[in-house]
Scaffold this motif. Sequence first.
Motif, PDB file in Angstrom:
ATOM      1  N   LEU A  71      54.124  -4.717  26.399  1.00 15.05           N
ATOM      2  CA  LEU A  71      55.125  -4.904  27.444  1.00 15.05           C
ATOM      3  C   LEU A  71      55.989  -3.664  27.616  1.00 15.05           C
ATOM      4  N   THR A  72      56.341  -3.019  26.510  1.00 12.78           N
ATOM      5  CA  THR A  72      57.120  -1.783  26.582  1.00 12.78           C
ATOM      6  C   THR A  72      56.328  -0.693  27.293  1.00 12.78           C
ATOM      7  N   ALA A  73      55.058  -0.562  26.944  1.00 13.23           N
ATOM      8  CA  ALA A  73      54.203   0.435  27.592  1.00 13.23           C
ATOM      9  C   ALA A  73      54.021   0.109  29.066  1.00 13.23           C
ATOM     10  N   SER A  74      53.854  -1.159  29.376  1.00 10.20           N
ATOM     11  CA  SER A  74      53.685  -1.577  30.761  1.00 10.20           C
ATOM     12  C   SER A  74      54.927  -1.257  31.585  1.00 10.20           C
ATOM     13  N   THR A  75      56.091  -1.515  31.035  1.00 12.31           N
ATOM     14  CA  THR A  75      57.341  -1.217  31.729  1.00 12.31           C
ATOM     15  C   THR A  75      57.470   0.281  31.994  1.00 12.31           C
ATOM     16  N   ALA A  76      57.139   1.086  31.000  1.00 11.16           N
ATOM     17  CA  ALA A  76      57.217   2.541  31.165  1.00 11.16           C
ATOM     18  C   ALA A  76      56.235   3.023  32.223  1.00 11.16           C
ATOM     19  N   LEU A  77      55.016   2.478  32.213  1.00 11.42           N
ATOM     20  CA  LEU A  77      54.020   2.881  33.210  1.00 11.42           C
ATOM     21  C   LEU A  77      54.404   2.423  34.615  1.00 11.42           C
ATOM     22  N   LYS A  78      55.011   1.241  34.734  1.00  9.07           N
ATOM     23  CA  LYS A  78      55.454   0.774  36.049  1.00  9.07           C
ATOM     24  C   LYS A  78      56.556   1.680  36.600  1.00  9.07           C
ATOM     25  N   THR A  79      57.439   2.134  35.725  1.00 10.58           N
ATOM     26  CA  THR A  79      58.485   3.066  36.137  1.00 10.58           C
ATOM     27  C   THR A  79      57.869   4.382  36.582  1.00 10.58           C
TER      28      THR A  79
END
Length: 102
Positions: A71-79
């Motif tokens: 989820l942390t990686a996903s949030t960073a990639l979405k940003t």
Amino acid sequence: MENAASDRVAARLDEGHDPYGLIVTDLVALIGHVQASLRLIEAAIAREAVLAARQADVDTVVLDDVTPRYLTASTALKTCDAGLGTTLDRLCDSGAAARLLN
């Protein structure tokens, strides 16, 4: 690795390729890579959810320490994806294109 990418861009610029077109092409490719990574992370999260559900069916307690990292990686990639999209939109703006070409 970074030097190799820089060398390729420099070689393409030396060959007379349009720098604006190269930047847009590279941004589009980078956006594609980021979006592919997001799909992989979403698939991994879904897979983890299925495994957790199966484990819950057998009354086993599972400490899920992997999903928060996804989820942390996903949030960073979405940003990152949003920022790259904004950058591409601004480059495609006729005013930005004219400034870049001059």
